[in-house]
Design a protein around this motif. Structure first.
Motif, PDB file in Angstrom:
ATOM      1  N   MET A 135     -31.151  -4.267  35.522  1.00 57.34           N
ATOM      2  CA  MET A 135     -30.280  -5.266  34.898  1.00 57.34           C
ATOM      3  C   MET A 135     -30.117  -6.525  35.753  1.00 57.34           C
ATOM      4  N   GLN A 136     -30.795  -6.576  36.900  1.00 56.98           N
ATOM      5  CA  GLN A 136     -30.674  -7.723  37.794  1.00 56.98           C
ATOM      6  C   GLN A 136     -31.764  -8.746  37.478  1.00 56.98           C
ATOM      7  N   PRO A 137     -31.384 -10.002  37.129  1.00 62.26           N
ATOM      8  CA  PRO A 137     -32.401 -11.016  36.804  1.00 62.26           C
ATOM      9  C   PRO A 137     -33.368 -11.296  37.955  1.00 62.26           C
ATOM     10  N   ALA A 138     -32.892 -11.163  39.199  1.00 61.04           N
ATOM     11  CA  ALA A 138     -33.740 -11.478  40.350  1.00 61.04           C
ATOM     12  C   ALA A 138     -34.624 -10.313  40.781  1.00 61.04           C
ATOM     13  N   ALA A 139     -34.482  -9.163  40.135  1.00 64.48           N
ATOM     14  CA  ALA A 139     -35.279  -7.991  40.506  1.00 64.48           C
ATOM     15  C   ALA A 139     -36.694  -8.112  39.951  1.00 64.48           C
ATOM     16  N   ARG A 171     -24.551  -7.524  45.761  1.00 64.86           N
ATOM     17  CA  ARG A 171     -23.530  -6.793  46.496  1.00 64.86           C
ATOM     18  C   ARG A 171     -22.767  -5.942  45.475  1.00 64.86           C
ATOM     19  N   TRP A 172     -22.503  -4.710  45.819  1.00 64.17           N
ATOM     20  CA  TRP A 172     -21.754  -3.823  44.938  1.00 64.17           C
ATOM     21  C   TRP A 172     -20.317  -3.731  45.420  1.00 64.17           C
ATOM     22  N   ASP A 173     -19.397  -4.274  44.628  1.00 62.01           N
ATOM     23  CA  ASP A 173     -17.989  -4.083  44.965  1.00 62.01           C
ATOM     24  C   ASP A 173     -17.559  -2.688  44.503  1.00 62.01           C
ATOM     25  N   VAL A 174     -16.319  -2.309  44.811  1.00 61.52           N
ATOM     26  CA  VAL A 174     -15.857  -0.955  44.501  1.00 61.52           C
ATOM     27  C   VAL A 174     -15.914  -0.696  42.999  1.00 61.52           C
ATOM     28  N   ALA A 175     -15.523  -1.693  42.199  1.00 62.27           N
ATOM     29  CA  ALA A 175     -15.505  -1.509  40.744  1.00 62.27           C
ATOM     30  C   ALA A 175     -16.912  -1.258  40.197  1.00 62.27           C
ATOM     31  N   ARG A 176     -17.877  -2.055  40.662  1.00 64.43           N
ATOM     32  CA  ARG A 176     -19.249  -1.883  40.166  1.00 64.43           C
ATOM     33  C   ARG A 176     -19.830  -0.557  40.643  1.00 64.43           C
ATOM     34  N   TYR A 177     -19.575  -0.211  41.895  1.00 69.70           N
ATOM     35  CA  TYR A 177     -20.123   1.036  42.400  1.00 69.70           C
ATOM     36  C   TYR A 177     -19.509   2.235  41.690  1.00 69.70           C
ATOM     37  N   THR A 178     -18.242   2.130  41.348  1.00 70.70           N
ATOM     38  CA  THR A 178     -17.595   3.206  40.599  1.00 70.70           C
ATOM     39  C   THR A 178     -18.279   3.417  39.256  1.00 70.70           C
ATOM     40  N   GLU A 179     -18.660   2.323  38.596  1.00 70.88           N
ATOM     41  CA  GLU A 179     -19.404   2.439  37.343  1.00 70.88           C
ATOM     42  C   GLU A 179     -20.744   3.135  37.570  1.00 70.88           C
ATOM     43  N   LEU A 180     -21.413   2.775  38.655  1.00 68.83           N
ATOM     44  CA  LEU A 180     -22.734   3.335  38.936  1.00 68.83           C
ATOM     45  C   LEU A 180     -22.678   4.819  39.293  1.00 68.83           C
ATOM     46  N   LEU A 181     -21.524   5.291  39.732  1.00 65.19           N
ATOM     47  CA  LEU A 181     -21.402   6.696  40.097  1.00 65.19           C
ATOM     48  C   LEU A 181     -21.529   7.636  38.900  1.00 65.19           C
ATOM     49  N   ARG A 182     -21.528   7.089  37.702  1.00 62.87           N
ATOM     50  CA  ARG A 182     -21.799   7.924  36.529  1.00 62.87           C
ATOM     51  C   ARG A 182     -23.239   8.447  36.568  1.00 62.87           C
ATOM     52  N   ILE A 183     -24.068   7.789  37.359  1.00 61.38           N
ATOM     53  CA  ILE A 183     -25.459   8.196  37.532  1.00 61.38           C
ATOM     54  C   ILE A 183     -25.565   8.936  38.857  1.00 61.38           C
ATOM     55  N   THR A 184     -26.057  10.153  38.842  1.00 54.69           N
ATOM     56  CA  THR A 184     -26.171  10.948  40.058  1.00 54.69           C
ATOM     57  C   THR A 184     -27.434  10.591  40.821  1.00 54.69           C
ATOM     58  N   GLY A 185     -27.291  10.383  42.128  1.00 55.30           N
ATOM     59  CA  GLY A 185     -28.436  10.089  42.976  1.00 55.30           C
ATOM     60  C   GLY A 185     -28.509   8.629  43.353  1.00 55.30           C
ATOM     61  N   GLY A 186     -28.607   8.345  44.656  1.00 55.93           N
ATOM     62  CA  GLY A 186     -28.615   6.965  45.116  1.00 55.93           C
ATOM     63  C   GLY A 186     -29.790   6.155  44.614  1.00 55.93           C
ATOM     64  N   ARG A 187     -30.993   6.730  44.666  1.00 57.31           N
ATOM     65  CA  ARG A 187     -32.162   5.992  44.194  1.00 57.31           C
ATOM     66  C   ARG A 187     -32.097   5.768  42.689  1.00 57.31           C
ATOM     67  N   GLU A 188     -31.640   6.763  41.966  1.00 58.16           N
ATOM     68  CA  GLU A 188     -31.495   6.622  40.515  1.00 58.16           C
ATOM     69  C   GLU A 188     -30.470   5.541  40.172  1.00 58.16           C
ATOM     70  N   ARG A 189     -29.401   5.512  40.933  1.00 60.30           N
ATOM     71  CA  ARG A 189     -28.356   4.499  40.770  1.00 60.30           C
ATOM     72  C   ARG A 189     -28.929   3.104  41.011  1.00 60.30           C
ATOM     73  N   LEU A 190     -29.713   2.997  42.051  1.00 56.31           N
ATOM     74  CA  LEU A 190     -30.319   1.721  42.425  1.00 56.31           C
ATOM     75  C   LEU A 190     -31.292   1.239  41.354  1.00 56.31           C
ATOM     76  N   LEU A 191     -32.140   2.130  40.872  1.00 61.92           N
ATOM     77  CA  LEU A 191     -33.092   1.749  39.825  1.00 61.92           C
ATOM     78  C   LEU A 191     -32.376   1.299  38.558  1.00 61.92           C
ATOM     79  N   HIS A 192     -31.300   1.981  38.218  1.00 62.37           N
ATOM     80  CA  HIS A 192     -30.515   1.598  37.040  1.00 62.37           C
ATOM     81  C   HIS A 192     -29.980   0.184  37.188  1.00 62.37           C
ATOM     82  N   ASP A 193     -29.468  -0.135  38.366  1.00 61.06           N
ATOM     83  CA  ASP A 193     -28.887  -1.465  38.578  1.00 61.06           C
ATOM     84  C   ASP A 193     -29.974  -2.535  38.625  1.00 61.06           C
ATOM     85  N   LEU A 194     -31.095  -2.227  39.274  1.00 64.83           N
ATOM     86  CA  LEU A 194     -32.173  -3.213  39.375  1.00 64.83           C
ATOM     87  C   LEU A 194     -32.716  -3.597  38.000  1.00 64.83           C
TER      88      LEU A 194
END
Length: 257
Positions: A62-66, A37-60
């Protein structure tokens, strides 16, 4: 002469990132049975990356369960992003993402004065249509001289591709336009295309300095601070007359430099 206003969408026209895309991503994670789940703080960090799919790939990444396999992770990201877009459209169409203060007012002022409106966004066309159909009606397209979306400009901001294609669609030089953006990447993209920028800070970038912008405000109905080089006053709100004044002063300074 100012002949067109070029608008970004996400964060500029509406707080779509916090109230739309983030919510839709979290709903998609849940629907896939995923624990993220992305809270506001985490999503704000991810907004440094442009594009929803790019943002998602960046986060995945770093996710141990990905998934650890790159191709499998890309397939998951693509499926999640498709589901996110579907859910975002539902959120937008039920009116949960209002336009930011002053947006409609300034658009109407520009249209009445013969200043054209354009869109330069790397969001998908489906996302844009979902928001615009509710806010501007079924005939929304007639309000804009040109609309450039992610499908038209695959290189994400801060790359200037979306602005260059928008200028081509308008058949205008950068000197005849002014961009309205909310993010550092948006400012960088427009500036690289030679277009001066008014920044209306979105909540995600409320404390960013935005050096190099023509002027900066919290929203169009609040005072704006012009670039120190323009030596202007801070108006109570941003209107077309003020934009024309700043725009002319900006290019006079460029010509004199």
């Amino acid at each position: 002469m100012l002949a067109a206003l070029i608008w970004d969408v996400d964060g500029t026209l509406a707080e779509t990132e916090r109230d739309g895309h983030r919510v839709a991503f979290n709903e998609s994670f849940e629907s896939f049975g995923l624990p993220w789940r992305w809270d506001v703080a985490r999503y704000t960090e991810l907004l440094r990356i442009t594009g929803g799919r790019e943002r998602l790939l960046h986060d995945l990444a770093m996710q141990p369960a990905a998934p650890t396999d790159t191709d499998e992770r890309a397939r998951l990201a693509a499926a999640l992003h498709t589901e996110k877009n579907r859910r975002y459209a539902q959120i937008a169409r039920r009116g949960a993402i209002p336009l930011r203060p002053g947006v409609l007012r300034l658009m109407r002022e520009a249209t009445t004065a013969g200043v054209r409106l354009a869109i330069a966004s790397t969001t998908s066309r489906s996302n844009l249509e979902a928001l615009f159909e509710l806010q501007f009606g079924a005939g929304w397209r007639e309000h804009f001289a040109t609309v450039v979306c992610g499908e038209d400009a695959p290189l994400r901001k801060p790359d200037p591709q979306v602005y260059r294609r928008c200028l081509e669609g308008l058949d205008l030089d950068p000197e005849d336009t002014l961009a309205i953006e909310d993010s550092p990447n948006g400012l960088a993209a427009a500036t690289a295309a030679g277009v001066p920028v008014l920044v209306t800070r979105s909540l995600a970038f409320a404390s960013h300095p935005f050096d190099g912008a023509l002027a900066v405000c919290d929203d169009l109905d609040h005072p704006a601070a012009p670039s120190p080089r323009l030596c202007g006053t801070s108006p109570a709100r941003v209107d077309l007359a003020q934009l024309r004044e700043w725009h002319a002063a900006w290019w006079r300074q460029r010509a004199a430099a």
